[in-house]
Design an enzyme around this catalytic site. Sequence first.
Site, PDB file in Angstrom:
ATOM      1  N   GLU A   1     -37.799  -1.230  13.928  1.00  0.00           N
ATOM      2  CA  GLU A   1     -37.342  -0.731  12.717  1.00  0.00           C
ATOM      3  C   GLU A   1     -38.269  -0.849  11.406  1.00  0.00           C
ATOM      4  OE1 GLU A   1     -34.651   0.738  12.765  1.00  0.00           O
ATOM      5  OE2 GLU A   1     -33.132  -0.211  14.126  1.00  0.00           O
TER       6      GLU A   1
ATOM      7  N   ASN B   1     -35.470   7.066  10.508  1.00  0.00           N
ATOM      8  CA  ASN B   1     -36.137   6.115   9.771  1.00  0.00           C
ATOM      9  C   ASN B   1     -37.671   5.930  10.308  1.00  0.00           C
ATOM     10  OD1 ASN B   1     -35.557   4.553  11.917  1.00  0.00           O
ATOM     11  ND2 ASN B   1     -34.442   2.829  10.659  1.00  0.00           N
TER      12      ASN B   1
ATOM     13  N   HIS C   1     -38.373   4.819  13.284  1.00  0.00           N
ATOM     14  CA  HIS C   1     -38.130   3.862  14.398  1.00  0.00           C
ATOM     15  C   HIS C   1     -38.748   4.364  15.708  1.00  0.00           C
ATOM     16  CE1 HIS C   1     -33.718   4.243  15.705  1.00  0.00           C
ATOM     17  NE2 HIS C   1     -34.606   4.667  16.573  1.00  0.00           N
TER      18      HIS C   1
ATOM     19  N   ASP D   1     -36.082  -0.384  25.849  1.00  0.00           N
ATOM     20  CA  ASP D   1     -35.212  -1.477  25.101  1.00  0.00           C
ATOM     21  C   ASP D   1     -34.140  -1.499  25.845  1.00  0.00           C
ATOM     22  OD1 ASP D   1     -34.666   1.297  24.440  1.00  0.00           O
ATOM     23  OD2 ASP D   1     -35.466   1.061  22.425  1.00  0.00           O
TER      24      ASP D   1
HETATM   25  C1  F6R Z   1     -34.400   4.779  22.900  1.00  0.00           C
HETATM   26  C2  F6R Z   1     -35.214   4.444  21.847  1.00  0.00           C
HETATM   27  C3  F6R Z   1     -34.863   4.977  20.568  1.00  0.00           C
HETATM   28  C4  F6R Z   1     -34.881   6.516  20.481  1.00  0.00           C
HETATM   29  C5  F6R Z   1     -34.624   6.980  18.976  1.00  0.00           C
HETATM   30  C6  F6R Z   1     -34.316   8.413  19.088  1.00  0.00           C
HETATM   31  O1  F6R Z   1     -34.743   3.913  24.157  1.00  0.00           O
HETATM   32  O2  F6R Z   1     -36.109   3.414  22.000  1.00  0.00           O
HETATM   33  O3  F6R Z   1     -36.265   4.694  19.518  1.00  0.00           O
HETATM   34  O4  F6R Z   1     -35.903   7.273  20.989  1.00  0.00           O
HETATM   35  O5  F6R Z   1     -33.391   6.427  18.526  1.00  0.00           O
HETATM   36  O6  F6R Z   1     -33.036   8.610  19.698  1.00  0.00           O
HETATM   37  P1  F6R Z   1     -32.661  10.042  20.200  1.00  0.00           P
HETATM   38  O7  F6R Z   1     -33.434  10.567  21.294  1.00  0.00           O
HETATM   39  O8  F6R Z   1     -31.259   9.898  20.525  1.00  0.00           O
HETATM   40  O9  F6R Z   1     -32.610  11.112  18.986  1.00  0.00           O
END
Ligand code: F6R
Length: 241
Positions: free
Chosen positions: A143, A136, A138, A67
């Site tokens: 989301e 959450n 994701h 992303d």
């Molecule tokens: C990042 C991504 C997100 C993260 C998620 C966890 O490219 O796609 O889904 O993997 O938000 O983030 P962290 O690892 O910072 O807790």
Amino acid sequence: MKLIRTENYTEMSLEAGKIIVDKIRTNPSLTLGLATGSSPKGVYEYLIQDHEANGTTYKEVKSVNLDEYIGLPAKDPNSYHYFMNQALFNHIDISENHTHIPNGAARDLEHECNRYEQLIKELGGIDLQILGIGQNGHIGFNEPGTPFTSTTHIVALAQDTREANSRFFNSLDEVPTHAITMGIASILESKEILLLVSGESKAEALYKFVNGEISENFPASALKTHQNVTVIADRDALKYF
Ligand code: F6R
């Protein structure tokens, strides 16, 4: 689904790093699916150390990231382009034109989503996808409520995701409101998936992931329909087990 229990973040990173290096040594032209954020940072440090110490080469490796924020140019320190260069690409011998990240500054964003999805197909699909999980549930920026059939698309970021990510920005107002993300269907097409879960803040999400039902209200639950998922979690993330 396989669960690897580790003591802490360092051990989680080491276990994931060993799996990735092993795959690259077996298939030097592997396509890796990469994530940003805190979860994979230690893994990238491991890959850099291993590259320096053992000469594992990335010359033929391709990468596709999950992303990117919309509206941030690649050189913005908060863009995922910038993150990947700093955290990994600048320190290994991967060729720049083998690394792919959605272009959040594209003029035609719909076209960019289609181009990215097509690109993944042209690369022959993702051999090994690294994922983190949001509180959450994701994955990528998919989301709660995202259809499991979704491919690369534009998303409005949930308020709690923007709040969680504001730690990297000067203020919440600076956190972009939209992003481009690979969809759940794009992720599920990966041949193999490694989900990294560390820390108490992820304990509830991990518990829901393992014990909850498969539902679009909890995007990560889609992974339970995949044949080859390994979860690598540390003790703090496993506190409800
Ligand atoms: C990042 C991504 C997100 C993260 C998620 C966890 O490219 O796609 O889904 O993997 O938000 O983030 P962290 O690892 O910072 O807790």
